[in-house]
Motif scaffolding. Structure first.
Motif, PDB file in Angstrom:
ATOM      1  N   GLU A   1       0.803  -1.220   0.000  1.00  0.00           N
ATOM      2  CA  GLU A   1       0.000   0.000   0.000  1.00  0.00           C
ATOM      3  C   GLU A   1       0.838   1.273   0.000  1.00  0.00           C
ATOM      4  OE1 GLU A   1      -3.297   0.396   2.522  1.00  0.00           O
ATOM      5  OE2 GLU A   1      -4.058  -1.632   2.183  1.00  0.00           O
ATOM      6  N   LYS A   2       2.153   1.118   0.178  1.00  0.00           N
ATOM      7  CA  LYS A   2       3.052   2.265   0.258  1.00  0.00           C
ATOM      8  C   LYS A   2       2.549   3.259   1.305  1.00  0.00           C
ATOM      9  CE  LYS A   2       4.678   1.819  -4.491  1.00  0.00           C
ATOM     10  NZ  LYS A   2       4.859   2.462  -5.814  1.00  0.00           N
ATOM     11  N   ALA A   3       2.205   2.697   2.465  1.00  0.00           N
ATOM     12  CA  ALA A   3       1.668   3.499   3.565  1.00  0.00           C
ATOM     13  C   ALA A   3       2.055   2.839   4.887  1.00  0.00           C
ATOM     14  CB  ALA A   3       0.160   3.620   3.455  1.00  0.00           C
ATOM     15  N   PHE A   4       2.032   3.625   5.948  1.00  0.00           N
ATOM     16  CA  PHE A   4       2.394   3.112   7.257  1.00  0.00           C
ATOM     17  C   PHE A   4       1.661   3.908   8.329  1.00  0.00           C
ATOM     18  CE2 PHE A   4       5.304   6.428   6.092  1.00  0.00           C
ATOM     19  CZ  PHE A   4       5.565   7.135   7.262  1.00  0.00           C
TER      20      PHE A   4
ATOM     21  N   PHE B   1       6.230  14.339   4.603  1.00  0.00           N
ATOM     22  CA  PHE B   1       5.350  13.183   4.404  1.00  0.00           C
ATOM     23  C   PHE B   1       3.891  13.648   4.339  1.00  0.00           C
ATOM     24  CE2 PHE B   1       9.195  11.253   5.872  1.00  0.00           C
ATOM     25  CZ  PHE B   1       9.202   9.963   5.360  1.00  0.00           C
ATOM     26  N   GLN B   2       3.080  12.890   3.636  1.00  0.00           N
ATOM     27  CA  GLN B   2       1.663  13.236   3.441  1.00  0.00           C
ATOM     28  C   GLN B   2       0.777  12.340   4.302  1.00  0.00           C
ATOM     29  OE1 GLN B   2       0.281  12.847  -0.574  1.00  0.00           O
ATOM     30  NE2 GLN B   2      -1.822  13.399  -0.085  1.00  0.00           N
TER      31      GLN B   2
ATOM     32  N   LEU C   1      -9.259  12.446  24.008  1.00  0.00           N
ATOM     33  CA  LEU C   1      -7.838  12.645  24.310  1.00  0.00           C
ATOM     34  C   LEU C   1      -7.170  13.682  23.408  1.00  0.00           C
ATOM     35  CD1 LEU C   1      -6.685   8.918  24.761  1.00  0.00           C
ATOM     36  CD2 LEU C   1      -7.295  10.544  26.554  1.00  0.00           C
ATOM     37  N   PHE C   2      -7.680  13.836  22.197  1.00  0.00           N
ATOM     38  CA  PHE C   2      -7.008  14.685  21.222  1.00  0.00           C
ATOM     39  C   PHE C   2      -7.121  16.159  21.590  1.00  0.00           C
ATOM     40  CE2 PHE C   2      -6.955  17.016  17.103  1.00  0.00           C
ATOM     41  CZ  PHE C   2      -5.660  16.696  16.733  1.00  0.00           C
ATOM     42  N   PRO C   3      -5.984  16.860  21.654  1.00  0.00           N
ATOM     43  CA  PRO C   3      -5.999  18.283  22.010  1.00  0.00           C
ATOM     44  C   PRO C   3      -6.363  19.146  20.805  1.00  0.00           C
ATOM     45  CG  PRO C   3      -3.756  17.584  21.646  1.00  0.00           C
ATOM     46  CD  PRO C   3      -4.618  16.358  21.437  1.00  0.00           C
ATOM     47  N   ALA C   4      -7.643  19.324  20.578  1.00  0.00           N
ATOM     48  CA  ALA C   4      -8.107  20.019  19.373  1.00  0.00           C
ATOM     49  C   ALA C   4      -7.481  21.397  19.218  1.00  0.00           C
ATOM     50  CB  ALA C   4      -9.634  20.135  19.398  1.00  0.00           C
ATOM     51  N   GLU C   5      -7.240  22.082  20.360  1.00  0.00           N
ATOM     52  CA  GLU C   5      -6.683  23.430  20.284  1.00  0.00           C
ATOM     53  C   GLU C   5      -5.241  23.416  19.776  1.00  0.00           C
ATOM     54  OE1 GLU C   5      -5.495  21.667  24.140  1.00  0.00           O
ATOM     55  OE2 GLU C   5      -7.362  21.797  22.998  1.00  0.00           O
ATOM     56  N   LYS C   6      -4.523  22.267  19.945  1.00  0.00           N
ATOM     57  CA  LYS C   6      -3.144  22.172  19.465  1.00  0.00           C
ATOM     58  C   LYS C   6      -3.054  21.442  18.133  1.00  0.00           C
ATOM     59  CE  LYS C   6      -1.083  20.051  22.821  1.00  0.00           C
ATOM     60  NZ  LYS C   6       0.044  19.487  23.596  1.00  0.00           N
ATOM     61  N   GLY C   7      -4.153  20.805  17.736  1.00  0.00           N
ATOM     62  CA  GLY C   7      -4.074  19.919  16.591  1.00  0.00           C
ATOM     63  C   GLY C   7      -4.680  20.429  15.315  1.00  0.00           C
ATOM     64  N   GLU C   8      -4.896  21.731  15.195  1.00  0.00           N
ATOM     65  CA  GLU C   8      -5.526  22.268  13.989  1.00  0.00           C
ATOM     66  C   GLU C   8      -4.712  21.959  12.740  1.00  0.00           C
ATOM     67  OE1 GLU C   8      -6.420  26.382  14.384  1.00  0.00           O
ATOM     68  OE2 GLU C   8      -7.695  26.118  16.153  1.00  0.00           O
ATOM     69  N   LYS C   9      -3.388  22.053  12.858  1.00  0.00           N
ATOM     70  CA  LYS C   9      -2.522  21.772  11.709  1.00  0.00           C
ATOM     71  C   LYS C   9      -2.634  20.312  11.305  1.00  0.00           C
ATOM     72  CE  LYS C   9       2.264  22.095  10.089  1.00  0.00           C
ATOM     73  NZ  LYS C   9       3.658  22.452  10.444  1.00  0.00           N
ATOM     74  N   LEU C  10      -2.707  19.422  12.290  1.00  0.00           N
ATOM     75  CA  LEU C  10      -2.855  18.007  11.976  1.00  0.00           C
ATOM     76  C   LEU C  10      -4.175  17.745  11.268  1.00  0.00           C
ATOM     77  CD1 LEU C  10      -1.472  16.046  15.071  1.00  0.00           C
ATOM     78  CD2 LEU C  10      -0.273  16.921  13.074  1.00  0.00           C
ATOM     79  N   LEU C  11      -5.245  18.320  11.803  1.00  0.00           N
ATOM     80  CA  LEU C  11      -6.560  18.120  11.203  1.00  0.00           C
ATOM     81  C   LEU C  11      -6.587  18.632   9.762  1.00  0.00           C
ATOM     82  CD1 LEU C  11      -8.813  19.164  14.221  1.00  0.00           C
ATOM     83  CD2 LEU C  11      -8.475  16.850  13.339  1.00  0.00           C
ATOM     84  N   ALA C  12      -5.944  19.749   9.530  1.00  0.00           N
ATOM     85  CA  ALA C  12      -5.937  20.338   8.188  1.00  0.00           C
ATOM     86  C   ALA C  12      -5.066  19.543   7.221  1.00  0.00           C
ATOM     87  CB  ALA C  12      -5.438  21.780   8.263  1.00  0.00           C
ATOM     88  N   SER C  13      -4.102  18.765   7.767  1.00  0.00           N
ATOM     89  CA  SER C  13      -3.152  18.044   6.913  1.00  0.00           C
ATOM     90  C   SER C  13      -3.721  16.766   6.323  1.00  0.00           C
ATOM     91  CB  SER C  13      -1.901  17.690   7.725  1.00  0.00           C
ATOM     92  OG  SER C  13      -2.194  16.661   8.669  1.00  0.00           O
ATOM     93  N   ALA C  14      -4.782  16.229   6.931  1.00  0.00           N
ATOM     94  CA  ALA C  14      -5.273  14.907   6.560  1.00  0.00           C
ATOM     95  C   ALA C  14      -6.331  14.963   5.471  1.00  0.00           C
ATOM     96  CB  ALA C  14      -5.839  14.205   7.791  1.00  0.00           C
TER      97      ALA C  14
ATOM     98  N   ALA D   1       1.585   8.304   3.815  1.00  0.00           N
ATOM     99  CA  ALA D   1       2.141   7.774   2.567  1.00  0.00           C
ATOM    100  C   ALA D   1       3.650   7.603   2.708  1.00  0.00           C
ATOM    101  CB  ALA D   1       1.823   8.720   1.413  1.00  0.00           C
ATOM    102  N   ALA D   2       4.143   6.449   2.306  1.00  0.00           N
ATOM    103  CA  ALA D   2       5.571   6.154   2.425  1.00  0.00           C
ATOM    104  C   ALA D   2       6.376   6.889   1.350  1.00  0.00           C
ATOM    105  CB  ALA D   2       5.803   4.660   2.316  1.00  0.00           C
ATOM    106  N   LYS D   3       7.659   7.038   1.625  1.00  0.00           N
ATOM    107  CA  LYS D   3       8.605   7.575   0.651  1.00  0.00           C
ATOM    108  C   LYS D   3       9.666   6.514   0.362  1.00  0.00           C
ATOM    109  CE  LYS D   3       8.657  12.520   1.885  1.00  0.00           C
ATOM    110  NZ  LYS D   3       9.571  13.622   2.289  1.00  0.00           N
ATOM    111  N   GLU D   4      10.306   6.650  -0.786  1.00  0.00           N
ATOM    112  CA  GLU D   4      11.418   5.773  -1.111  1.00  0.00           C
ATOM    113  C   GLU D   4      12.659   6.199  -0.330  1.00  0.00           C
ATOM    114  OE1 GLU D   4      11.278   3.077  -3.064  1.00  0.00           O
ATOM    115  OE2 GLU D   4       9.133   3.430  -3.343  1.00  0.00           O
ATOM    116  N   HIS D   5      13.517   5.220  -0.035  1.00  0.00           N
ATOM    117  CA  HIS D   5      14.776   5.518   0.653  1.00  0.00           C
ATOM    118  C   HIS D   5      15.952   5.155  -0.261  1.00  0.00           C
ATOM    119  CE1 HIS D   5      12.378   5.225   4.561  1.00  0.00           C
ATOM    120  NE2 HIS D   5      12.933   6.409   4.582  1.00  0.00           N
ATOM    121  N   SER D   6      15.961   5.700  -1.460  1.00  0.00           N
ATOM    122  CA  SER D   6      16.993   5.343  -2.434  1.00  0.00           C
ATOM    123  C   SER D   6      18.224   6.230  -2.291  1.00  0.00           C
ATOM    124  CB  SER D   6      16.444   5.452  -3.855  1.00  0.00           C
ATOM    125  OG  SER D   6      16.005   6.770  -4.120  1.00  0.00           O
TER     126      SER D   6
END
Length: 263
Positions: free
Chosen positions: A29-32, A48-49, A59-72, A100-105
């Motif tokens: 799936e090229k994901a982890f 990484f995407q 548990l999730f700190p919504a006030e600190k996690g706006e960037k995370l929420l916007a990234s997904a 999404a995984a990246k190559e490690h070439s």
């Protein structure tokens, strides 16, 4: 409407557990999976995407996690019971991501310095040791970490956890021993192998030029192919009863000696 999962039998949850456990599926799936606010933030910083974000809203700190929420691309809420089933730790603030995984070439490695400092590990097997090596590399801000003949994929959840996300902060490539030796020689990078054979004390060599510090496994050390291609083998003199140390401790001493010399 916000997607919400409360059943252990949900196919999405089953896939998430399989991604955590099966390297074959991660490769397919090229994901982890990444767990924890800090680790996901480091993945984002490393380019990484985030594909999916799974939250325990309690548990999730919504006030600190706006960037995370916007990234997904997709955000899914989980019941506390389901989240507890898939989470390894209780201190990761209620968030798990599929990334999404990246190559490690090797051809993706770029050096900003004319005298790069590189850490090479041959055939590391234990995720805890790999994680510790990556933490050491991050702490010393080495230019690259090269894994020769890897025995586990770098997106193993145990490596991500033990590296505290440093699998995302380092420039990393994998390859065979032959490929990495050729890569280093083509760039005129000196090779210093941590080995007993024909060695000199680590502090007696010049580590200020472009160089690679190469460590092997605690059980077998470096392979003959490395020993035949080193510029110089180096040793950390043992003054107690044992004759070797943990590979990550060895790497830390040698890498920070190079940093000391470069100051």
């Amino acid at each position: 409407m916000q997607k919400f999962i409360s059943s252990f039998q949900n196919q999405t949850i089953k896939r998430l557990l399989q991604l955590q456990e099966k390297a074959r599926l991660r490769k397919k799936e090229k994901a982890f999976v990444v767990e924890g606010v800090r680790e996901i933030e480091l993945a984002l910083k490393g380019g990484f995407q985030v594909q999916e974000l799974y939250l325990n809203p309690d548990l999730f700190p919504a006030e600190k996690g706006e960037k995370l929420l916007a990234s997904a691309a997709e955000v899914i809420h989980l019941s506390p019971e389901v989240y507890e089933k898939i989470a390894y730790r209780g201190s990761t603030e209620g968030v798990i991501a599929v990334v999404a995984a990246k190559e490690h070439s090797l051809d993706q490695i770029k050096f900003k310095s004319k005298s790069p400092l590189i850490l090479v590990a041959e055939a590391p097997e234990k995720p805890g040791n790999i994680g510790a090596l990556l933490r050491t590399a991050d702490a010393a801000a080495v230019d690259a970490v090269l894994i020769a003949n890897p025995r586990t994929d770098l997106f193993n959840p145990n490596i991500i956890r033990s590296s505290v996300g440093c699998v995302f902060t380092n420039q990393i490539a994998t390859g065979s021993t032959s490929e990495i030796i050729a890569f280093l020689k083509a760039r005129q990078i000196a090779i210093f192998g941590a080995a007993l054979q024909a060695s000199v004390p680590y502090h007696s060599v010049d580590l200020t030029g472009g160089c690679a510090i190469v460590v092997g496994t605690e059980a077998t050390g470096l392979s003959d192919e490395w020993l035949e291609n080193t510029t110089q083998n180096i040793i950390i003199p043992m003054e107690g009863e044992i004759d070797s140390m943990n590979v990550s401790v060895t790497a830390g001493i040698l890498v920070f000696e190079a940093k000391r010399q470069r100051r």
